[in-house]
Design an enzyme around this catalytic site. Structure first.
Site, PDB file in Angstrom:
ATOM      1  N   ARG A   8      -1.305  -6.948   7.849  1.00  0.00           N
ATOM      2  CA  ARG A   8      -1.254  -7.213   6.411  1.00  0.00           C
ATOM      3  C   ARG A   8      -2.498  -6.586   5.784  1.00  0.00           C
ATOM      4  O   ARG A   8      -3.576  -6.596   6.396  1.00  0.00           O
ATOM      5  CB  ARG A   8      -1.250  -8.719   6.110  1.00  0.00           C
ATOM      6  CG  ARG A   8       0.075  -9.420   6.359  1.00  0.00           C
ATOM      7  CD  ARG A   8       1.112  -9.078   5.294  1.00  0.00           C
ATOM      8  NE  ARG A   8       2.384  -9.767   5.494  1.00  0.00           N
ATOM      9  CZ  ARG A   8       3.427  -9.297   6.171  1.00  0.00           C
ATOM     10  NH1 ARG A   8       3.344  -8.115   6.746  1.00  0.00           N
ATOM     11  NH2 ARG A   8       4.541  -9.992   6.281  1.00  0.00           N
TER      12      ARG A   8
ATOM     13  N   GLU B  17      -0.232  -4.845  -2.690  1.00  0.00           N
ATOM     14  CA  GLU B  17       0.976  -4.036  -2.483  1.00  0.00           C
ATOM     15  C   GLU B  17       1.926  -4.260  -3.644  1.00  0.00           C
ATOM     16  O   GLU B  17       2.190  -5.412  -3.985  1.00  0.00           O
ATOM     17  CB  GLU B  17       1.678  -4.451  -1.192  1.00  0.00           C
ATOM     18  CG  GLU B  17       1.105  -3.778   0.022  1.00  0.00           C
ATOM     19  CD  GLU B  17       1.850  -4.105   1.295  1.00  0.00           C
ATOM     20  OE1 GLU B  17       3.065  -4.373   1.234  1.00  0.00           O
ATOM     21  OE2 GLU B  17       1.209  -4.087   2.348  1.00  0.00           O
TER      22      GLU B  17
ATOM     23  N   HIS C 274       4.645   0.163   3.803  1.00  0.00           N
ATOM     24  CA  HIS C 274       5.132  -1.056   4.470  1.00  0.00           C
ATOM     25  C   HIS C 274       6.532  -0.827   5.080  1.00  0.00           C
ATOM     26  O   HIS C 274       7.485  -1.527   4.739  1.00  0.00           O
ATOM     27  CB  HIS C 274       5.165  -2.241   3.487  1.00  0.00           C
ATOM     28  CG  HIS C 274       5.070  -3.567   4.178  1.00  0.00           C
ATOM     29  ND1 HIS C 274       4.333  -4.612   3.693  1.00  0.00           N
ATOM     30  CD2 HIS C 274       5.630  -4.028   5.323  1.00  0.00           C
ATOM     31  CE1 HIS C 274       4.438  -5.661   4.499  1.00  0.00           C
ATOM     32  NE2 HIS C 274       5.225  -5.325   5.511  1.00  0.00           N
TER      33      HIS C 274
HETATM   34  P1  NAP Z   1       2.488 -12.992  16.747  1.00  0.00           P
HETATM   35  O1  NAP Z   1       3.318 -12.738  17.973  1.00  0.00           O
HETATM   36  O2  NAP Z   1       2.375 -14.382  16.231  1.00  0.00           O
HETATM   37  O3  NAP Z   1       1.018 -12.427  17.064  1.00  0.00           O
HETATM   38  C1  NAP Z   1      -0.114 -12.694  16.287  1.00  0.00           C
HETATM   39  C2  NAP Z   1      -1.321 -12.635  17.204  1.00  0.00           C
HETATM   40  O4  NAP Z   1      -2.496 -12.786  16.422  1.00  0.00           O
HETATM   41  C3  NAP Z   1      -1.353 -13.712  18.268  1.00  0.00           C
HETATM   42  O5  NAP Z   1      -1.561 -13.122  19.516  1.00  0.00           O
HETATM   43  C4  NAP Z   1      -2.543 -14.592  17.874  1.00  0.00           C
HETATM   44  O6  NAP Z   1      -3.298 -15.059  18.950  1.00  0.00           O
HETATM   45  C5  NAP Z   1      -3.401 -13.632  17.121  1.00  0.00           C
HETATM   46  N1  NAP Z   1      -4.293 -14.322  16.172  1.00  0.00           N
HETATM   47  C6  NAP Z   1      -3.958 -15.179  15.198  1.00  0.00           C
HETATM   48  N2  NAP Z   1      -5.058 -15.590  14.540  1.00  0.00           N
HETATM   49  C7  NAP Z   1      -6.093 -14.957  15.128  1.00  0.00           C
HETATM   50  C8  NAP Z   1      -7.487 -14.948  14.914  1.00  0.00           C
HETATM   51  N3  NAP Z   1      -8.038 -15.710  13.969  1.00  0.00           N
HETATM   52  N4  NAP Z   1      -8.261 -14.152  15.703  1.00  0.00           N
HETATM   53  C9  NAP Z   1      -7.713 -13.402  16.656  1.00  0.00           C
HETATM   54  N5  NAP Z   1      -6.390 -13.367  16.913  1.00  0.00           N
HETATM   55  C10 NAP Z   1      -5.606 -14.142  16.158  1.00  0.00           C
HETATM   56  O7  NAP Z   1       3.003 -12.116  15.534  1.00  0.00           O
HETATM   57  P2  NAP Z   1       3.768 -10.696  15.567  1.00  0.00           P
HETATM   58  O8  NAP Z   1       5.227 -10.913  15.610  1.00  0.00           O
HETATM   59  O9  NAP Z   1       3.130  -9.848  16.597  1.00  0.00           O
HETATM   60  O10 NAP Z   1       3.408 -10.166  14.090  1.00  0.00           O
HETATM   61  C11 NAP Z   1       2.060  -9.937  13.726  1.00  0.00           C
HETATM   62  C12 NAP Z   1       1.936  -9.645  12.227  1.00  0.00           C
HETATM   63  O11 NAP Z   1       2.432  -8.347  11.966  1.00  0.00           O
HETATM   64  C13 NAP Z   1       2.758 -10.560  11.318  1.00  0.00           C
HETATM   65  O12 NAP Z   1       2.070 -11.737  10.980  1.00  0.00           O
HETATM   66  C14 NAP Z   1       3.018  -9.699  10.098  1.00  0.00           C
HETATM   67  O13 NAP Z   1       2.083  -9.991   9.094  1.00  0.00           O
HETATM   68  C15 NAP Z   1       2.823  -8.277  10.599  1.00  0.00           C
HETATM   69  N6  NAP Z   1       4.059  -7.455  10.520  1.00  0.00           N
HETATM   70  C16 NAP Z   1       4.068  -6.349   9.719  1.00  0.00           C
HETATM   71  C17 NAP Z   1       5.200  -5.535   9.675  1.00  0.00           C
HETATM   72  C18 NAP Z   1       5.228  -4.283   8.832  1.00  0.00           C
HETATM   73  O14 NAP Z   1       6.302  -3.904   8.377  1.00  0.00           O
HETATM   74  N7  NAP Z   1       4.126  -3.599   8.651  1.00  0.00           N
HETATM   75  C19 NAP Z   1       6.333  -5.867  10.424  1.00  0.00           C
HETATM   76  C20 NAP Z   1       6.288  -7.006  11.214  1.00  0.00           C
HETATM   77  C21 NAP Z   1       5.138  -7.795  11.259  1.00  0.00           C
HETATM   78  P3  NAP Z   1      -2.795 -16.191  19.982  1.00  0.00           P
HETATM   79  O15 NAP Z   1      -1.727 -15.502  20.798  1.00  0.00           O
HETATM   80  O16 NAP Z   1      -3.977 -16.513  20.773  1.00  0.00           O
HETATM   81  O17 NAP Z   1      -2.254 -17.312  19.165  1.00  0.00           O
END
Ligand code: NAP
Length: 324
Positions: free
Chosen positions: A237, A266, A285
């Site tokens: 994000r 955005e 995005h």
């Molecule tokens: P996810 O599986 O929940 O992964 C998020 C990771 O971030 C987890 O491993 C978590 O750690 C870690 N985390 C959370 N808070 C943290 C902190 N304070 N310090 C360090 N690490 C932290 O989510 P995902 O499915 O991979 O998606 C990730 C993000 O990508 C989404 O939230 C979304 O905003 C973004 N996204 C963007 C697009 C786009 O079109 N550009 C598409 C899809 C998603 P733990 O495992 O230890 O809990």
């Protein structure tokens, strides 16, 4: 009478027949994000709301929808556009669409990494503008193969980018809230504190969710720890990065460049310097914008809606405490 569902922007119709059988579904045709006034006008009396393109759902929207609202089925895995606390206080489940967009988003992250490292944008401009030269000194970039990749947030998408890095012979470091012993063994990858990882990597890819504690996690002091040759990739994000500090770091040559699929705000205004800075590559995005991922996201959002409208547990609830 069927319960009413409003989808705030166009989604894949092919994934909607089941939902249409159950509910009276209206889809807003405009592709842009619905503005706050449109949200307030669209929600009264709804049973289900499917916000698309990050349409903001706050306490006012929830109150305007009224007591008929049974679910907010957000389109996307990130749900920072929804005030989950306000929904929880009103006992409304909020759902998202994880998993099905992982590979698509990881492809865009790795594509941006290579584009920024190897200066694809400048190359395309040169070719189009009759500046084609096969010159030895032209457009040297950073080597991707064998470089060190840092993953901030080794969750679903971060892990998928790490796998791509390994396929390119990269050494992978990561920082997350919790250690991942299985991934450390299987990928393999190495855990670092955020500070140590920033100093060591050639490429940094951001994948943590945007929350108050992760806003500007990559700020001026964090950028100052990075190598002058390093490249930042953000498909998480825009708010994860202090964009003014990133812009200054690239402009002043304190890091080599960036590839951004997300910005803050955005969309950026057309004259936002982030869109025009040499060395910064921006896509609008499009992380999950493949036919397969976007169709699957619609199917998952519809499954969440259908479950709740049938009185069942939705598969992807982010505030399960409201389900009892
Ligand atoms: P996810 O599986 O929940 O992964 C998020 C990771 O971030 C987890 O491993 C978590 O750690 C870690 N985390 C959370 N808070 C943290 C902190 N304070 N310090 C360090 N690490 C932290 O989510 P995902 O499915 O991979 O998606 C990730 C993000 O990508 C989404 O939230 C979304 O905003 C973004 N996204 C963007 C697009 C786009 O079109 N550009 C598409 C899809 C998603 P733990 O495992 O230890 O809990």
């Amino acid at each position: 009478m069927k319960p009413r569902v409003w989808i705030t922007g166009p989604v894949a119709e092919a994934a909607l027949p089941g939902l249409r059988e159950l509910a009276d579904v209206t889809m807003r045709p405009a592709p842009e994000k619905a503005l706050p006034d449109e949200m307030l006008a669209g929600v009264p009396g709804l049973a289900g709301l499917l916000p698309v393109n990050g349409a903001r759902v706050d306490a006012e929207v929830l109150d305007t929808a009224g007591p008929s609202l049974r679910i907010v089925a957000n389109f996307g895995v990130g749900y920072d556009n929804v005030d989950v606390g306000a929904a929880t206080a009103r006992r409304i489940p909020v759902t998202n669409t994880p998993d099905v967009l992982v590979e698509s988003t990881a492809d865009v992250a790795f594509g941006l990494l290579i584009a920024a490292a190897r200066r694809f944008g400048e190359g395309q401009s040169a070719a189009r503008e009759d500046r084609w030269q096969w010159a030895q000194g032209l457009m040297w970039g950073q080597e991707v193969s064998g470089a060190t990749l840092g993953i901030l947030g080794l969750g679903r998408i971060g892990s998928a980018v790490a796998r791509r890095g390994r396929a390119f012979g990269m050494r992978v470091l990561y920082h997350s809230r919790s250690r991942k012993p299985e991934a450390e063994f299987a990928l393999p990858c190495e855990y670092r504190s955020l500070e140590d990882m920033l100093a060591e990597v050639d490429f940094l890819s951001l994948h943590v969710a945007l929350k108050p504690e992760t806003r500007h996690i990559l700020n001026g002091p964090a950028l100052a720890r990075m190598k002058r040759t390093a490249i930042v990739v953000n498909t998480g994000r825009g708010g994860l990065v202090d964009q003014a500090a990133l812009l200054a770091a690239v402009r002043d040559g304190r890091i080599a460049g960036a590839g951004l699929d997300v910005t803050d705000p955005e969309p950026p205004s057309p004259d936002d310097p982030i869109l025009h800075a040499p060395g910064i590559y921006v896509t609008p995005h499009i992380g999950s914008a493949s036919v397969g991922a976007r169709t699957a996201m619609t199917r998952v959002a519809a499954e969440n809606l259908t479950a709740v409208l049938r009185g069942r547990r939705p598969p992807n609830c982010v505030n399960p405490e409201v389900l009892g």
